[in-house]
Design an enzyme around this catalytic site. Sequence first.
Site, PDB file in Angstrom:
ATOM      1  N   ASN A  44       0.856  -1.191   0.000  1.00 38.88           N
ATOM      2  CA  ASN A  44       0.000   0.000   0.000  1.00 38.88           C
ATOM      3  C   ASN A  44       0.892   1.240   0.000  1.00 38.88           C
ATOM      4  O   ASN A  44       1.664   1.461   0.939  1.00 38.88           O
ATOM      5  CB  ASN A  44      -0.905  -0.037   1.244  1.00 38.88           C
ATOM      6  CG  ASN A  44      -1.836   1.153   1.302  1.00 38.88           C
ATOM      7  OD1 ASN A  44      -1.406   2.276   1.050  1.00 38.88           O
ATOM      8  ND2 ASN A  44      -3.090   0.932   1.631  1.00 38.88           N
TER       9      ASN A  44
ATOM     10  N   HIS B 193       1.021   6.315   1.675  1.00 40.98           N
ATOM     11  CA  HIS B 193       1.770   7.303   2.458  1.00 40.98           C
ATOM     12  C   HIS B 193       2.898   7.977   1.695  1.00 40.98           C
ATOM     13  O   HIS B 193       3.435   8.981   2.152  1.00 40.98           O
ATOM     14  CB  HIS B 193       2.221   6.708   3.784  1.00 40.98           C
ATOM     15  CG  HIS B 193       1.050   6.484   4.697  1.00 40.98           C
ATOM     16  ND1 HIS B 193      -0.024   7.354   4.737  1.00 40.98           N
ATOM     17  CD2 HIS B 193       0.761   5.499   5.568  1.00 40.98           C
ATOM     18  CE1 HIS B 193      -0.913   6.906   5.605  1.00 40.98           C
ATOM     19  NE2 HIS B 193      -0.475   5.778   6.115  1.00 40.98           N
TER      20      HIS B 193
ATOM     21  N   HIS C 218      -5.605   3.495  -1.670  1.00 37.52           N
ATOM     22  CA  HIS C 218      -6.927   3.832  -1.142  1.00 37.52           C
ATOM     23  C   HIS C 218      -7.269   5.234  -1.635  1.00 37.52           C
ATOM     24  O   HIS C 218      -6.605   6.204  -1.256  1.00 37.52           O
ATOM     25  CB  HIS C 218      -6.864   3.787   0.394  1.00 37.52           C
ATOM     26  CG  HIS C 218      -8.163   4.021   1.078  1.00 37.52           C
ATOM     27  ND1 HIS C 218      -8.324   3.878   2.436  1.00 37.52           N
ATOM     28  CD2 HIS C 218      -9.394   4.389   0.607  1.00 37.52           C
ATOM     29  CE1 HIS C 218      -9.563   4.148   2.783  1.00 37.52           C
ATOM     30  NE2 HIS C 218     -10.237   4.474   1.690  1.00 37.52           N
TER      31      HIS C 218
ATOM     32  N   ARG D 201      -9.418   8.025  -1.056  1.00 31.32           N
ATOM     33  CA  ARG D 201     -10.357   8.480  -0.029  1.00 31.32           C
ATOM     34  C   ARG D 201     -11.191   9.622  -0.565  1.00 31.32           C
ATOM     35  O   ARG D 201     -10.751  10.395  -1.426  1.00 31.32           O
ATOM     36  CB  ARG D 201      -9.594   8.947   1.222  1.00 31.32           C
ATOM     37  CG  ARG D 201      -8.841   7.824   1.926  1.00 31.32           C
ATOM     38  CD  ARG D 201      -8.284   8.310   3.250  1.00 31.32           C
ATOM     39  NE  ARG D 201      -9.327   8.480   4.235  1.00 31.32           N
ATOM     40  CZ  ARG D 201      -9.577   7.633   5.233  1.00 31.32           C
ATOM     41  NH1 ARG D 201      -8.841   6.564   5.397  1.00 31.32           N
ATOM     42  NH2 ARG D 201     -10.560   7.857   6.066  1.00 31.32           N
TER      43      ARG D 201
ATOM     44  N   ARG E 133      -7.009  12.849   0.712  1.00 28.44           N
ATOM     45  CA  ARG E 133      -5.916  13.319   1.580  1.00 28.44           C
ATOM     46  C   ARG E 133      -4.553  12.796   1.141  1.00 28.44           C
ATOM     47  O   ARG E 133      -3.538  13.352   1.481  1.00 28.44           O
ATOM     48  CB  ARG E 133      -6.177  12.957   3.042  1.00 28.44           C
ATOM     49  CG  ARG E 133      -6.064  11.482   3.333  1.00 28.44           C
ATOM     50  CD  ARG E 133      -6.177  11.179   4.805  1.00 28.44           C
ATOM     51  NE  ARG E 133      -7.528  11.393   5.301  1.00 28.44           N
ATOM     52  CZ  ARG E 133      -7.991  10.829   6.423  1.00 28.44           C
ATOM     53  NH1 ARG E 133      -7.202  10.079   7.149  1.00 28.44           N
ATOM     54  NH2 ARG E 133      -9.224  11.033   6.821  1.00 28.44           N
TER      55      ARG E 133
ATOM     56  N   GLU F 160      -8.667   0.318  -3.002  1.00 28.65           N
ATOM     57  CA  GLU F 160      -9.532   0.322  -1.809  1.00 28.65           C
ATOM     58  C   GLU F 160     -10.405   1.557  -1.896  1.00 28.65           C
ATOM     59  O   GLU F 160      -9.910   2.660  -2.165  1.00 28.65           O
ATOM     60  CB  GLU F 160      -8.688   0.434  -0.536  1.00 28.65           C
ATOM     61  CG  GLU F 160      -7.783  -0.725  -0.279  1.00 28.65           C
ATOM     62  CD  GLU F 160      -6.885  -0.458   0.923  1.00 28.65           C
ATOM     63  OE1 GLU F 160      -6.918   0.637   1.502  1.00 28.65           O
ATOM     64  OE2 GLU F 160      -6.139  -1.361   1.268  1.00 28.65           O
TER      65      GLU F 160
ATOM     66  N   THR G 159      -8.199   3.629   8.420  1.00 29.83           N
ATOM     67  CA  THR G 159      -9.442   2.844   8.429  1.00 29.83           C
ATOM     68  C   THR G 159      -9.611   2.148   9.780  1.00 29.83           C
ATOM     69  O   THR G 159      -8.806   1.298  10.152  1.00 29.83           O
ATOM     70  CB  THR G 159      -9.412   1.794   7.298  1.00 29.83           C
ATOM     71  OG1 THR G 159      -8.908   2.423   6.125  1.00 29.83           O
ATOM     72  CG2 THR G 159     -10.790   1.237   7.045  1.00 29.83           C
TER      73      THR G 159
ATOM     74  N   GLU H  72     -10.922  -9.489   3.169  1.00 25.69           N
ATOM     75  CA  GLU H  72      -9.653  -9.106   3.790  1.00 25.69           C
ATOM     76  C   GLU H  72      -9.950  -8.933   5.271  1.00 25.69           C
ATOM     77  O   GLU H  72     -10.727  -8.056   5.663  1.00 25.69           O
ATOM     78  CB  GLU H  72      -9.112  -7.806   3.188  1.00 25.69           C
ATOM     79  CG  GLU H  72      -7.792  -7.400   3.851  1.00 25.69           C
ATOM     80  CD  GLU H  72      -7.085  -6.223   3.170  1.00 25.69           C
ATOM     81  OE1 GLU H  72      -7.231  -6.057   1.931  1.00 25.69           O
ATOM     82  OE2 GLU H  72      -6.390  -5.473   3.871  1.00 25.69           O
TER      83      GLU H  72
ATOM     84  N   HIS I 242      -3.737  -4.545   7.760  1.00 23.15           N
ATOM     85  CA  HIS I 242      -3.874  -3.383   8.640  1.00 23.15           C
ATOM     86  C   HIS I 242      -3.004  -3.539   9.881  1.00 23.15           C
ATOM     87  O   HIS I 242      -3.168  -4.482  10.644  1.00 23.15           O
ATOM     88  CB  HIS I 242      -5.314  -3.118   9.082  1.00 23.15           C
ATOM     89  CG  HIS I 242      -5.490  -1.671   9.465  1.00 23.15           C
ATOM     90  ND1 HIS I 242      -5.818  -0.696   8.555  1.00 23.15           N
ATOM     91  CD2 HIS I 242      -5.314  -1.050  10.629  1.00 23.15           C
ATOM     92  CE1 HIS I 242      -5.863   0.468   9.153  1.00 23.15           C
ATOM     93  NE2 HIS I 242      -5.551   0.289  10.420  1.00 23.15           N
TER      94      HIS I 242
HETATM   95  N1  PXP Z   1      -5.818  -3.051   4.067  1.00 23.64           N
HETATM   96  C1  PXP Z   1      -6.782  -2.109   4.091  1.00 23.64           C
HETATM   97  C2  PXP Z   1      -8.152  -2.490   3.633  1.00 23.64           C
HETATM   98  C3  PXP Z   1      -6.521  -0.798   4.529  1.00 23.64           C
HETATM   99  O1  PXP Z   1      -7.507   0.127   4.547  1.00 23.64           O
HETATM  100  C4  PXP Z   1      -5.201  -0.462   4.906  1.00 23.64           C
HETATM  101  C5  PXP Z   1      -4.885   0.941   5.330  1.00 23.64           C
HETATM  102  O2  PXP Z   1      -5.172   1.810   4.298  1.00 23.64           O
HETATM  103  C6  PXP Z   1      -4.226  -1.465   4.836  1.00 23.64           C
HETATM  104  C7  PXP Z   1      -4.551  -2.747   4.447  1.00 23.64           C
HETATM  105  C8  PXP Z   1      -2.796  -1.190   5.187  1.00 23.64           C
HETATM  106  O3  PXP Z   1      -2.684  -0.876   6.541  1.00 23.64           O
HETATM  107  P1  PXP Z   1      -1.281  -0.407   7.127  1.00 23.64           P
HETATM  108  O4  PXP Z   1      -0.950   0.903   6.475  1.00 23.64           O
HETATM  109  O5  PXP Z   1      -1.547  -0.285   8.586  1.00 23.64           O
HETATM  110  O6  PXP Z   1      -0.275  -1.466   6.785  1.00 23.64           O
END
Ligand code: PXP
Length: 241
Positions: free
Chosen positions: A6, A9, A42, A44, A48, A69, A100, A150, A190
Site C-alpha cells: 500500500n 503514504h 486507497h 479516499r 488526503r 480500496e 481505516t 480481507e 492493517h
Molecule cells: N488493508 C486495508 C483495507 C486498509 O484500509 C489499509 C490501510 O489503508 C491497509 C490494508 C494497510 O494498513 P497499514 O498501512 O496499517 O499497513
Amino acid sequence: MKLGVNIDHVATVRQARRTTEPDPVWAAAAAELGGADQITVHLREDRRHIQDRDIELLKRTVNVKLNLECACVDEMLAIACELKPDQVCLVPEKREEVTTEGGLDVIANRNRVSDAVSKLHEAGIFVSLFIDPAEDQIALAKELSAEAVELHTGSYADAPTDALRTEQLKILKSASAFTKTSGLHLHAGHGLTYSNVLPIAAIDGMEELNIGHSIIARSMFVGMQTAVEQMKALCIQGAKG
Ligand code: PXP
C-alpha cells in the site's frame, strides 16, 4: 502468499506540500522491483493522499495487480467501474479517522454492499470486502457474492500484551478457517509490521497480505525496493511455517 504494497503514504508526504514529489507512481515501480505482487491504493473521499491522477497513471503503468480500496459510495464505484483495477476492496470510511478503523459492517450495510458488489461485477472486477474477523460478516460476504474477504488485523496489531495478541491471533485463525470453508479467498491487512507479520503469514490458507505504513516507514531509511524485499521475505518465511 502474495504481498500487496500500500503506497498511500508516499502520496501523504507529497500532499503535505501539495507538490509533485515523492510520486507514488515511482514508488509502485520500486515496489515491483522489490517483489510486490500487487500495488494497493486507497482513494479516499477527502483525497488526503492518493489523487485521481495517481490511480489513472498506476492503471497504465503497474505491471502487477492493482488493488483499489474505496468506500461503498457512488462516486468511488463510478471511478472503479471506469478504471477497472484488477481488484476492488470495499472499506468503511469516516472523514475524521486517521486511518481505516474497523471493518466494513456488511450486516448493517447489506443493501449498499450488495449493490456495490453487483456494479463492480458488471464491470468485471474481483471484489474483496475488508471486514472484522467475525463469522456472521464472512457468511454474508459469501452470500453477497464477494470473491474474497480481507480480515482486519488491527486488533491483533494493536493488542497491548502478548496474551491479548495471542487471543486476537486465535480469532483470526478461526475466522480464516471459516473463510476458506465458505469458499472465499483469504486476505488480511492493517497494522502489520516487520515484527508482527510472521504469525499472520503462517495462517493456513492465507493468500494475500496488504501492508502499507510499516513498509513506507522503513523505505525512508533503506529505500523502497529493499523495504519490500525484506517484507516479502518475511511473508514467504511465514507461509512456509
Ligand atoms: N488493508 C486495508 C483495507 C486498509 O484500509 C489499509 C490501510 O489503508 C491497509 C490494508 C494497510 O494498513 P497499514 O498501512 O496499517 O499497513
